[in-house]
Design a protein around this motif. Structure first.
Motif, short mmCIF file in Angstrom:
data_model
loop_
_atom_site.label_atom_id
_atom_site.label_comp_id
_atom_site.label_asym_id
_atom_site.label_seq_id
_atom_site.Cartn_x
_atom_site.Cartn_y
_atom_site.Cartn_z
N ASP A 79 25.05 94.99 -113.63
CA ASP A 79 24.34 96.17 -113.55
C ASP A 79 24.00 96.61 -112.30
OD1 ASP A 79 24.30 96.28 -116.55
OD2 ASP A 79 22.32 95.45 -116.69
N ALA A 80 23.74 95.66 -111.54
CA ALA A 80 23.36 96.28 -110.07
C ALA A 80 24.52 96.61 -109.34
CB ALA A 80 22.67 95.01 -109.26
N ALA A 81 25.62 96.10 -109.60
CA ALA A 81 26.95 96.43 -109.08
C ALA A 81 27.29 98.02 -109.60
CB ALA A 81 27.96 95.45 -109.41
N ASN A 82 27.08 98.15 -110.88
CA ASN A 82 27.42 99.48 -111.31
C ASN A 82 26.58 100.63 -110.75
OD1 ASN A 82 29.47 98.81 -113.05
ND2 ASN A 82 28.19 98.32 -115.02
N ASP A 83 25.42 100.24 -110.48
CA ASP A 83 24.21 101.14 -109.78
C ASP A 83 24.86 101.35 -108.33
OD1 ASP A 83 22.64 101.03 -112.26
OD2 ASP A 83 21.14 99.76 -111.36
N ILE A 84 25.17 100.25 -107.85
CA ILE A 84 25.72 100.51 -106.52
C ILE A 84 26.73 101.54 -106.39
CG2 ILE A 84 26.69 99.40 -104.21
CD1 ILE A 84 24.57 97.16 -105.18
N TYR A 85 27.79 101.26 -107.43
CA TYR A 85 28.94 102.00 -107.38
C TYR A 85 28.77 103.15 -107.79
CZ TYR A 85 33.52 103.56 -109.13
OH TYR A 85 34.65 104.46 -109.37
N HIS A 86 27.77 103.91 -108.70
CA HIS A 86 27.44 104.82 -108.86
C HIS A 86 26.77 105.87 -107.95
CE1 HIS A 86 29.20 104.76 -112.97
NE2 HIS A 86 28.28 103.52 -113.47
N ASP A 87 26.06 104.96 -107.09
CA ASP A 87 25.34 105.45 -106.10
C ASP A 87 26.28 105.91 -105.01
OD1 ASP A 87 22.90 105.40 -107.22
OD2 ASP A 87 22.21 103.43 -106.22
N ALA A 88 27.34 105.30 -104.65
CA ALA A 88 28.53 105.24 -103.65
C ALA A 88 29.25 106.35 -104.14
CB ALA A 88 29.37 104.14 -103.62
N GLU A 89 29.52 106.75 -105.26
CA GLU A 89 30.34 107.93 -105.91
C GLU A 89 29.46 109.17 -105.52
OE1 GLU A 89 30.99 107.23 -109.84
OE2 GLU A 89 33.02 106.60 -109.47
#
Length: 90
Positions: A79-89
């Protein structure tokens, strides 16, 4: 899981077996067969089987707890990785 089951699950098989042998030998020696509707041997064997089952269930419950903890940790990392990925997008 309650404390008694946790303590039991922490024993290795030999320790659990030794504890059961001690308890059921004492039971066998102290019980008066006239008070039973089965033989002393049958009572001891039934109780020993139940104790073995209880031990294995306690061990399995402890393993489930550990596995659940690992799975929860992995899900949190995902979930944390997904949040970071979505923030980076964004």
């Amino acid at each position: 899981m309650d404390e008694q089951r946790k303590k039991l699950a922490s024993l290795n098989e030999q320790e659990a077996e030794n504890m059961a042998v001690e308890q059921f030998t004492k039971l066998y020696n102290e019980i008066d067969e006239k008070d039973l509707d089965m033989s002393k041997l049958e009572l001891a064997l039934r109780n020993t089987f139940s104790a073995g089952t209880y031990y294995k269930e306690a061990v399995m419950d402890e393993e489930k707890e550990r596995t659940k903890s690992y799975v929860n940790g992995i899900e949190e990392m995902r979930d944390a990785a997904n949040d970071i990925y979505h923030d980076a997008e964004d």
